[in-house]
Design a protein around this motif. Structure first.
Motif, mmCIF file in Angstrom:
data_model
loop_
_atom_site.group_PDB
_atom_site.id
_atom_site.type_symbol
_atom_site.label_atom_id
_atom_site.label_comp_id
_atom_site.label_asym_id
_atom_site.label_seq_id
_atom_site.Cartn_x
_atom_site.Cartn_y
_atom_site.Cartn_z
ATOM 1 N N VAL A 1 5.411 20.026 3.345
ATOM 2 C CA VAL A 1 5.981 19.765 2.504
ATOM 3 C C VAL A 1 5.180 18.655 2.246
ATOM 4 N N TYR A 2 4.299 19.161 0.653
ATOM 5 C CA TYR A 2 3.803 17.607 -0.214
ATOM 6 C C TYR A 2 4.537 17.500 -1.339
ATOM 7 N N ARG A 3 4.123 16.127 -0.816
ATOM 8 C CA ARG A 3 4.873 15.503 -1.763
ATOM 9 C C ARG A 3 3.574 14.548 -2.700
ATOM 10 N N ILE A 4 3.898 14.296 -4.421
ATOM 11 C CA ILE A 4 2.503 13.707 -4.671
ATOM 12 C C ILE A 4 3.473 12.110 -5.183
ATOM 13 N N ARG A 5 2.818 11.683 -5.689
ATOM 14 C CA ARG A 5 3.353 10.231 -5.697
ATOM 15 C C ARG A 5 1.803 9.121 -6.663
ATOM 16 N N ALA A 6 2.322 8.665 -7.731
ATOM 17 C CA ALA A 6 2.102 7.692 -8.292
ATOM 18 C C ALA A 6 1.122 5.946 -7.334
ATOM 19 N N ILE A 7 -0.392 5.999 -7.772
ATOM 20 C CA ILE A 7 -0.116 5.378 -7.419
ATOM 21 C C ILE A 7 -1.176 4.312 -8.322
ATOM 22 N N ASP A 8 -1.308 4.281 -9.398
ATOM 23 C CA ASP A 8 -1.950 3.288 -10.023
ATOM 24 C C ASP A 8 -0.786 3.046 -10.926
ATOM 25 N N PHE A 9 -0.187 1.790 -11.612
ATOM 26 C CA PHE A 9 0.202 2.225 -12.829
ATOM 27 C C PHE A 9 0.324 0.962 -13.901
ATOM 28 N N ASP A 10 -1.467 1.166 -13.945
ATOM 29 C CA ASP A 10 -1.688 0.137 -15.131
ATOM 30 C C ASP A 10 -1.240 0.884 -16.617
ATOM 31 N N SER B 1 -7.099 13.008 -10.793
ATOM 32 C CA SER B 1 -6.838 13.054 -9.338
ATOM 33 C C SER B 1 -6.681 11.724 -8.587
ATOM 34 N N TYR B 2 -6.948 11.248 -8.674
ATOM 35 C CA TYR B 2 -7.670 9.616 -8.121
ATOM 36 C C TYR B 2 -6.787 8.648 -8.139
ATOM 37 N N ASN B 3 -5.397 8.636 -8.774
ATOM 38 C CA ASN B 3 -4.664 8.304 -9.497
ATOM 39 C C ASN B 3 -3.547 8.117 -9.173
ATOM 40 N N TYR B 4 -2.912 9.446 -8.337
ATOM 41 C CA TYR B 4 -1.971 9.318 -7.301
ATOM 42 C C TYR B 4 -1.758 9.905 -5.544
ATOM 43 N N VAL B 5 -1.446 10.462 -4.678
ATOM 44 C CA VAL B 5 -1.904 10.261 -3.573
ATOM 45 C C VAL B 5 -0.634 11.733 -3.492
ATOM 46 N N GLN C 1 -1.504 17.265 -16.595
ATOM 47 C CA GLN C 1 -1.871 18.826 -16.502
ATOM 48 C C GLN C 1 -3.197 19.021 -17.552
ATOM 49 N N PHE C 2 -3.452 17.429 -18.794
ATOM 50 C CA PHE C 2 -4.394 17.472 -19.711
ATOM 51 C C PHE C 2 -5.874 16.867 -18.525
ATOM 52 N N PHE C 3 -5.778 16.011 -17.562
ATOM 53 C CA PHE C 3 -6.626 15.743 -17.543
ATOM 54 C C PHE C 3 -7.757 16.261 -16.484
ATOM 55 N N LYS C 4 -8.806 16.680 -16.653
ATOM 56 C CA LYS C 4 -10.149 17.488 -16.529
ATOM 57 C C LYS C 4 -9.952 17.603 -14.426
ATOM 58 N N GLU C 5 -9.529 16.531 -13.659
ATOM 59 C CA GLU C 5 -9.836 16.205 -12.776
ATOM 60 C C GLU C 5 -8.796 17.329 -11.986
ATOM 61 N N HIS D 1 1.020 -1.269 0.239
ATOM 62 C CA HIS D 1 0.114 0.494 -0.241
ATOM 63 C C HIS D 1 0.522 1.171 -0.279
ATOM 64 N N ILE D 2 0.897 2.458 -0.837
ATOM 65 C CA ILE D 2 1.386 3.069 -1.212
ATOM 66 C C ILE D 2 0.837 4.796 0.089
ATOM 67 N N SER D 3 1.119 4.991 0.814
ATOM 68 C CA SER D 3 -0.017 6.038 1.517
ATOM 69 C C SER D 3 0.087 7.029 1.437
ATOM 70 N N GLY D 4 -1.075 8.115 1.796
ATOM 71 C CA GLY D 4 -1.158 10.025 1.257
ATOM 72 C C GLY D 4 -2.930 9.903 1.334
ATOM 73 N N ILE D 5 -3.326 11.308 1.253
ATOM 74 C CA ILE D 5 -4.743 11.304 0.926
ATOM 75 C C ILE D 5 -4.488 11.075 -0.687
ATOM 76 N N PRO D 6 -5.570 10.845 -0.688
ATOM 77 C CA PRO D 6 -6.391 10.092 -2.701
ATOM 78 C C PRO D 6 -5.851 12.255 -3.105
ATOM 79 N N GLY D 7 -5.444 11.961 -4.275
ATOM 80 C CA GLY D 7 -5.638 13.598 -5.043
ATOM 81 C C GLY D 7 -6.827 14.195 -4.953
ATOM 82 N N ASP D 8 -7.657 13.348 -5.916
ATOM 83 C CA ASP D 8 -8.958 14.082 -5.181
ATOM 84 C C ASP D 8 -9.251 13.868 -4.186
#
Length: 361
Positions: free
Chosen positions: A224-233, A209-213, A247-251, A163-170
């Motif tokens: 300090v905030y860091r962004i981590r991918a959680i979905d690698f499909d 936004s729901y595919n990174y934390v 940047q090109f996703f509306k979310e 599990h990759i811990s963090g707050i879901p981006g959305d």
């Protein structure tokens, strides 16, 4: 542009070939596990999992018949021990399988396992998924090219991910971002620029936004905030370059607007250069390991011919490197993209060295 037009409706799962299988074995990613993905599909029933606000999470909590529950619990404890400990059964008495959740949303349809330590009530998660070569390439590249190490295991058609811990981006964008200070928003804007660049360089797609934390890190008197991918499909599959740029996703529109408001164009360019340089250093320091992985990927079939042709053409338009138009596989595009970043970094570094030498008395 809508996601329906940006993204393919359904990405197929690609098998692990012999060379990738041998690579996983060589780097201790391949290990015999006591349970398969299909075993968890034999649940007797399920109930919907709701969040704290009463919203459907798109996960269901499954339960098994009494005759199978004991065996499944024991097998999942063994998997946890192999993933996080030495693989022995010494810790089993302290573990409890609190929940097995199943997600019907997305490509991977994972199981999420909640494991609790009964001595102190600490708990963690791990995921059981179907093996997909694209996902494995994505996990390995994240392990080597991002600031974060990843722990996962593969056995035949089953993939185990920590599990990759963090707050879901959305969730973060909706509930936490509005109350962030202006300096925190500036730091988040910088981090999103770097995350955007990193995804594009290593061809990791679909970072809605729901595919990174977003991970808050307390540093002295500030966060300090860091962004981590959680979905690698969506590693190296889609043919549109925009899919590899968050940047090109509306979310992510709120994050894009944050960058526009908080950063000057020169600052954005500076952060892009910083991220390319960091990735280049990681490519160099990874040595033979990343070279082996990319060489395997170059000869692997993990996308559609029309996707390869289009992506090669679009990257050529960005880089003006004609080699991209001649590629036949996604692995070849990935190799050229990483090599392009590495060569540019080395060329700049050598130029700086020569300039310093010229200035010496």
């Amino acid at each position: 542009m809508s996601e329906e037009r940006m993204m393919s409706k359904k990405k197929p799962a690609y098998p692990v070939n012999e060379k990738l299988d041998a690579y996983l074995d060589n780097y201790n990613r391949k290990i015999e596990i006591p349970i398969f993905y299909e075993d968890l599909l034999r649940f007797a029933g399920s109930v919907v999992v709701y969040d704290n606000d009463g919203e459907d999470t798109l996960w269901v909590r499954v339960y098994y018949s009494d005759s199978e529950r004991q065996e499944i619990d024991l097998s999942l404890k063994k998997v946890y021990s192999q993933l996080h400990s030495d693989g022995s059964d010494r810790i089993f008495q302290y573990l409890n399988i609190d929940a097995v959740d199943y997600c019907t949303f997305g490509n991977s349809k994972p199981f999420r396992i909640r494991v609790r330590n009964i001595l102190n009530d600490n708990f963690t998660y791990f995921y059981v998924k179907k093996t997909d070569a694209s996902r494995i390439y994505g996990l390995e590249l994240e392990h080597m090219l991002s600031p974060y190490n990843l722990n996962f295991l593969v056995y035949k058609d089953t993939l185990i991910e920590e599990h990759i811990s963090g707050i879901p981006g959305d969730v973060f964008i909706k509930d936490i971002l509005p109350s962030c200070s202006e300096s925190e928003k500036s730091q988040l804007a910088k981090e999103f620029v770097k995350f955007n660049e990193r995804c594009m360089i290593r061809l990791l797609g679909d970072m809605r936004s729901y595919n990174y934390v977003i991970v808050p890190v307390h540093d002295f008197d500030h966060v300090v905030y860091r962004i981590r991918a959680i979905d690698f499909d969506q590693q190296c599959f889609e043919g549109k370059l925009k899919v590899y740029r968050p940047q090109f996703f509306k979310e992510n529109n709120v994050m894009v607007e944050l960058v526009r408001r908080k950063l000057l164009v020169d600052s954005v360019d500076q952060y892009k250069v910083e991220e390319r340089s960091i990735v280049a250093k990681r490519i160099i320091s990874s040595g033979k390991r990343i070279k082996k992985l990319v060489n395997i990927c170059k000869n692997d079939d993990i996308s559609l011919p029309e996707n390869v042709e289009r992506l090669g053409r679009e990257i050529y338009e960005l880089t003006h490197d004609v080699k991209f138009k001649r590629t036949k596989t996604m692995g070849q595009i990935l190799h050229l993209a990483l090599d392009f970043v590495k060569r540019n970094y080395q060329d700049v570094s050598m130029k700086q060295i020569l300039e310093r030498r010229i200035k010496l008395p």
